[in-house]
Design an enzyme around this catalytic site. Structure first.
Site, mmCIF file in Angstrom:
data_model
loop_
_atom_site.group_PDB
_atom_site.id
_atom_site.type_symbol
_atom_site.label_atom_id
_atom_site.label_comp_id
_atom_site.label_asym_id
_atom_site.label_seq_id
_atom_site.Cartn_x
_atom_site.Cartn_y
_atom_site.Cartn_z
ATOM 1 N N THR A 199 0.505 6.543 -1.833
ATOM 2 C CA THR A 199 1.382 7.604 -2.319
ATOM 3 C C THR A 199 2.192 7.125 -3.508
ATOM 4 O O THR A 199 2.926 6.144 -3.425
ATOM 5 C CB THR A 199 2.325 8.068 -1.192
ATOM 6 N N LYS A 242 1.827 -5.253 5.112
ATOM 7 C CA LYS A 242 1.223 -5.269 3.773
ATOM 8 C C LYS A 242 1.291 -6.675 3.183
ATOM 9 O O LYS A 242 0.307 -7.194 2.646
ATOM 10 C CB LYS A 242 1.946 -4.284 2.848
ATOM 11 N N ASP A 254 -0.875 0.464 -2.987
ATOM 12 C CA ASP A 254 -0.272 1.513 -2.180
ATOM 13 C C ASP A 254 -1.008 2.818 -2.483
ATOM 14 O O ASP A 254 -1.753 2.900 -3.471
ATOM 15 C CB ASP A 254 1.215 1.627 -2.517
#
Length: 1118
Positions: A347, A739, A345
């Site tokens: 952030t 994802k 990921d």
């Protein structure tokens, strides 16, 4: 209810090996078959099951037990067990008590029926959550008599596992009231800071949300686990073939020799074939140690120890948050040494997720920080460099600039609570907190709010606005709005959100479009997260008409969220642009260096993020995942390649990027959808087919969708092949499901070991799908950590987890397994050679107690310590030379080749251990004139030779010597001789004459120098070829690890010099225009809670201290 003991027994006997040894134990009870006593199998089996059962028992006892709660039984509350709680019961809960079911909060001892719950057992977060009862139940259901007359009807969703959603309606006294998750207290939570509360049971028992989440979870297994199981099956096959061959040998031997020798007749009228059949089962028992019973428990002990080393590693401890690394599983450690792809990921994983307000619009920036001493509300930690903006605000001449910061202080869902003499802000996201803090420093201070008002200080003037509606943020809307009535009666809507949704809703007459667009481009180029601000004036008639639709949508039972979104769309249009904000989310420390090291280890990193393409690309450059020497390929540029190549596939596909050099791929979620081809579209097509309808003809937009499963798979394979040719891949604007799908594609078509790392709830699917899931304990709660296999606080620790702990764990486990198989083959196959000299009669070559204790005490400790402590090079060199990681990715240290090498090594050792003592015993004479050539003396010499050989062999395989390793080897040999002399003594024979039959054999045999020479010769011949081969390999064909070991001191000196010369890498970036995205990563706020009015405590009617004297802001995790 199953007891822990019962559950453990069932679990243990699900293992094939344990069932196999239980069957052996039963066979050993049959006298006609067995040549070994029952305890040779029972003792190891009990030890293995006992150790594992104790571990399971401890885990179960922590969870097992029952609790009590109070349920209403007319005319009063009575204590009741959780198992007796049913839907519709009214329960009373007290402070610090566990919530026994999914309960609708009716009232509490706090004002406005506010209740605080701790959800750590649901999502791992320790900060308290607000729950509140409806206003009507708070006012009418405080006393027991009122609760007794409560007769409402609840209509709600069916039981499900959605912890973040609840939809229902309460029908009571001819009125309907909407219910949502803020009214519900879920099982698994605990009551905090609330003395007493009452609730209505909505779901109980197995229907509760936490129990619905307790379904089957995919069990993650390592590649070594799978390979080890196949090897155990191979050993089973070898065992059966060997036993069958020896049984046939027994049949022929009895026909040719046994039946004709009068002294071998046992008085049984049995045919040669039947005797061969019994001999088969006898050899199954004798050779059972080929299947190592202690293998599984030894592996568990090693994995447990390796997990503890990860937990205790101070170099992975984050002192700022007092967060150590945590191995949440003990079954995947060696898989950490085989990772080929890392999915990360952005952030909170690569970045800190700690937001700092940096810029707005496009003012010039100066070098010196602004002095905010003029503002008594200013946060001392806040820094800003634009002096002109401050001067503009203080002059009060630019009305639009004042409107800009007024919006920031009003349009938010920040909660404020008074704790003693302080106001504490709680923001739903770090972005939200940064914006409200910025407004405060520029003179627009958020002071307080009630259910229908919000109070701010505008340049030292306190103003109160009436809140008419809060339109909260979600990931589909990408914006939030607030509708306010000003003191002069005007109604205005303020909105902030992502530029992609704001620009679509701007009025044609809106100003500042071009100026704001330019500012967005500049901010994005500097890797800042941007947000657009706008407003709209609403007439009273327009608002009244809209408010009626809003109320109807809020009580809808079907698709309530969709109905609300549709109503929101009707009011959120024709905006007037005010400007844009820019928030900085800095990279975590050490991210570029970590990515560079992992790349050198041939680990490919993919970034999967919900942010915009420009933001993700900029972060890619900042963390050096993307470099200037890479050729960047965008999804739109290569869109036409996949369908074409999918229709004309080759066995050996041509490379997608034939040009030399490094490549990187940047794609979006929309582009990815065409590759993944969501299953729901296929299900719709099948449903239409069953109904006899034909799906609508493909539109031009649908023409790129696969027409069949073959083409779909072809495109997926081509996508994976193309992406895997790239050094880096960035997928932006992807959903949590996408994802997980990307990870699944790589696992499916590349058969690669994958690792996913993330910090938020949107990363949970990805973490669970990958072979290894790593959670970052960051600013977005603990959902990712709770779903992960390993957890720590900073991305940079991933380097040490893989290159040090992962590599060591893989090397140790491989070395352990190779040696374990070898020592069992060397031990067991001596019986095979002995069979040729005992008529294939399943006679054992060793003493019974030696067979019993060989794997348990005589040869287990040294190999366990190698599996726990061994290391070829130290941790610093492991990180300095990432290429040392490659053998794990290639599976080079443990495979079928290594297995057969261990098999042939064991065969060779067993030949030496049997035939050299056998040859020495053919013609020998002791010092006393007696010939020590009996079977028992032969068994002692063979056993002693074997113990010396296997313990010295593990010494040759040990790379990292400590006192503990040395002690273990010597101790194992000493334990062997100590126990052997004890069980061969006359004293124990007198007590147990039938069990200990080797009376005086060891003292008599081992006093003969000839036999000691025989043992030395046997051990020497067994080990010399191994020493010779190891010497050749390390001198003629050295591995990378051998070269590093040879020059260890030189490299350690270089490492010290490099640490002194290390300098931070300069920041570089200014290529093409890229825009950032704030709102897309913003989480749902507290709008429902605020609008209900239940989140604000009633305060006593006394003088309230001035909040402006003590305003602080804390992050939500606190």
């Amino acid at each position: 209810m199953h007891t822990p003991k019962c559950r453990s027994s069932k679990k243990q006997f699900k293992r094939v090996a344990n069932l196999y040894f239980l069957a052996l134990l039963i066979l050993q009870i049959i006298p006609e078959i067995t040549t070994l006593p029952w305890y040779t199998t029972l003792v190891p089996l009990v030890l293995v099951l006992g150790i594992t059962a104790i571990k399971d028992l401890v885990d179960d006892l922590v969870q097992w037990g029952g609790e009590m709660t109070e349920t209403f039984s007319k005319p009063r509350f009575q204590e009741s067990k959780w198992m007796n709680i049913h839907v519709g019961d009214v329960v009373r809960l007290k402070k610090n008590g566990h919530i026994p079911a999914d309960i609708l909060l009716l009232s509490s001892s706090n004002p406005n029926s506010l209740c605080y719950v701790e959800t750590a057992e649901l999502d791992g977060e320790t900060n308290l959550k607000f729950k509140m009862g409806l206003k009507v139940t708070d006012e009418r259901l405080q006393e027991e008599g009122q609760l007794a007359q409560f007769d409402a009807m609840i209509v709600c969703e069916e039981p499900n596992n959605r912890l973040d959603k609840f939809t229902g309606t309460m029908c009571w006294r001819k009125d309907r009231f909407p219910l949502d998750l803020d009214n519900m207290m879920l099982r698994g939570c605990r009551i905090r800071n609330t003395d007493e509360c009452h609730g209505l049971v909505i779901f109980a028992g197995a229907d509760t949300k936490i129990m619905r989440n307790g379904g089957k979870t995919r069990f993650k297994r390592t590649k070594i686990d799978e390979l080890m199981n196949y090897m155990v099956y191979s050993i089973f096959v070898i065992l059966i073939l060997v036993c069958a061959g020896l049984a046939i040998g027994n049949t022929f031997w009895y026909e040719e020799v046994g039946s004709k020798a009068w002294y071998l007749k046992d008085g049984k009228d049995q045919t040669a074939s039947y005797r061969g059949f019994l001999s088969f089962w006898g050899y199954i028992i004798v050779l059972n140690t080929m299947v190592p019973i202690s293998l599984y428990v030894s592996v568990e002990v090693i994995r447990l120890g390796q997990s503890k080393f990860i937990n205790w590693d101070l170099q992975m401890y984050y002192q700022e948050k007092d967060t150590p690394a945590k191995a949440r599983t003990t079954t995947l450690n060696e898989q950490l040494g085989q990772i080929e792809y890392v999915f990360s990921d952005k952030t909170g994983t690569l970045t800190q997720n700690i937001m700092a307000f940096k810029k707005c619009l496009c003012h010039d920036v100066h070098d010196k920080p602004v002095d905010f001493s003029w503002n008594k509300y200013a946060d001392s930690k806040f820094e800003y460099l634009d002096h002109s903006l401050v001067a503009c605000i203080r002059s009060k001449k630019d009305k639009e600039t004042l409107e800009f910061f007024k919006l920031l202080s009003l349009c938010h869902t920040v909660m404020v609570e008074q704790k003693e003499d302080e106001l504490v802000y709680q923001a739903a996201s770090p972005d939200e907190g940064a914006l409200v803090t910025a407004a405060r420093n520029f003179g627009f201070v958020f002071l307080s709010r009630t259910q229908d008002t919000i109070t701010i200080s505008e340049m030292d003037q306190e103003m109160t606005y009436e809140v008419l509606a809060l339109l909260d943020f979600n990931s589909d809307r990408k914006r939030m709005s607030i509708i306010l009535r000003f003191p002069d009666g005007r109604i205005r809507l303020y909105c902030k959100g992502a530029d992609t949704v704001i620009y679509e809703r701007l009025s044609p007459n809106s100003r500042h479009k071009e100026v704001t667009q330019t500012a967005l481009d500049i901010f994005a180029n500097q890797t800042l997260r941007t947000l657009c601000l706008c407003y709209k004036d609403i007439s009273k008639q327009e608002f009244d008409a809209w408010a009626k639709k809003h109320k109807d949508a809020s009580v809808a039972m079907g698709n309530r969220e969709a109905a609300l979104d549709q109503v929101y769309e009707q009011i959120e249009n024709n905006f007037m642009m005010i400007g844009a904000t820019a928030i900085e989310d800095k990279l975590q420390d050490g991210v570029p260096a970590t990515i560079a090291k992992l790349a050198k280890a041939d680990i490919k990193i993919w970034v999967l993020t919900g942010d915009k393409k420009e933001t993700a690309e900029n972060i890619g450059y900042s963390c050096e995942l993307l470099t200037d020497d890479m050729q960047i390929h965008y999804g739109d540029d290569i869109k036409d390649q996949l369908p074409a190549s999918g229709r004309a596939r080759k066995k050996v596909p041509d490379p997608f990027f034939p040009e030399p050099g490094k490549n990187a791929l940047i794609i979006t979620g929309g582009w990815l959808n065409e590759i993944l081809y969501e299953k729901k579209k296929k299900r719709r097509r099948l449903r239409l087919k069953r109904l006899g309808r034909r799906p609508a003809s493909a539109t031009p937009q649908d023409s790129t969708q696969p027409i069949d499963d073959w083409e779909k798979e072809s495109r997926q394979v081509d996508f994976v092949n193309m992406a895997c040719e790239c050094e880096a891949v960035i997928c932006c604007r992807v959903t949590p499901k996408q994802k997980a799908n990307v990870v699944s594609l790589v696992k499916k078509y590349k058969k690669a070991v994958t690792l996913s790392i993330g910090d938020g709830a949107n990363d949970v699917n990805m973490i669970k799908t990958a072979d290894i899931g790593v959670g970052i304990s960051g600013q977005e709660g603990m959902q990712a950590v709770m779903s992960s296999d390993y957890a720590f606080a900073q991305f940079r620790y991933l380097e040490r987890l893989l290159l040090v702990h992962g590599r060591w764990s893989y090397i140790r486990m491989c070395k352990f397994l190779r040696y374990f198989f070898f020592k069992n083959f060397a031990f067991t196959l001596v019986h095979f050679w002995y069979s040729f000299f005992n008529g294939f009669s399943a006679q054992v070559a060793y003493e019974d107690w030696f067979i019993t204790l060989y794997n348990v005490m005589y040869s287990s400790l040294p190999v366990l310590l190698v599996g726990l402590l061994d290391q070829d090079v130290n941790d610093k060199l492991s990180r300095k030379f990432p290429k040392l990681y490659l053998p794990g990715q290639q599976g080079a240290l443990f495979n079928y080749k290594n297995f057969f090498i261990s098999l042939f090594h064991g065969i060779f050792t067993s030949l030496v251990v049997f035939f050299i003592p056998y040859g020495a015993f053919l013609q020998t004479m002791g010092q006393d004139g007696e010939a020590p050539s009996d079977y028992q003396s032969l068994a002692v010499v063979m056993a002693s030779s074997l113990i010396f050989t296997v313990n010295l062999q593990i010494s040759l395989d040990t790379s990292y010597w400590t006192f503990v390793n040395c002690f273990a080897v010597l101790c194992s040999i000493a334990i062997y001789f100590g126990i052997m002399f004890d069980i061969h003594s006359a004293g124990i024979h007198v007590i147990f004459p039938s069990t200990f039959t080797f009376t005086g054999v060891a003292p008599n045999a081992l006093r003969q120098p000839y036999l000691w020479l025989t043992i030395i010769l046997t051990v020497g011949i067994s080990l010399l070829p191994v020493i010779f081969i190891q010497f050749l390999c390390k001198t003629i064909w050295p591995s990378v690890g051998d070269n590093v070991q040879r020059n260890r001191k030189k490299y350690e000196e270089e490492e010290e010099e490099e640490e002194e010369k290390k300098k931070p890498a300069p920041f570089q970036r200014d290529r093409r225009s890229r825009r950032s995205a704030y709102a897309f990563s913003h989480s749902r706020g507290y709008a429902d809670l605020i609008a209900s009015g239940r989140s604000i405590r009633r305060r006593p009617a006394v003088a309230r201290p001035d909040p402006r004297d003590s305003i602080t802001e804390v992050p939500p995790s606190q």
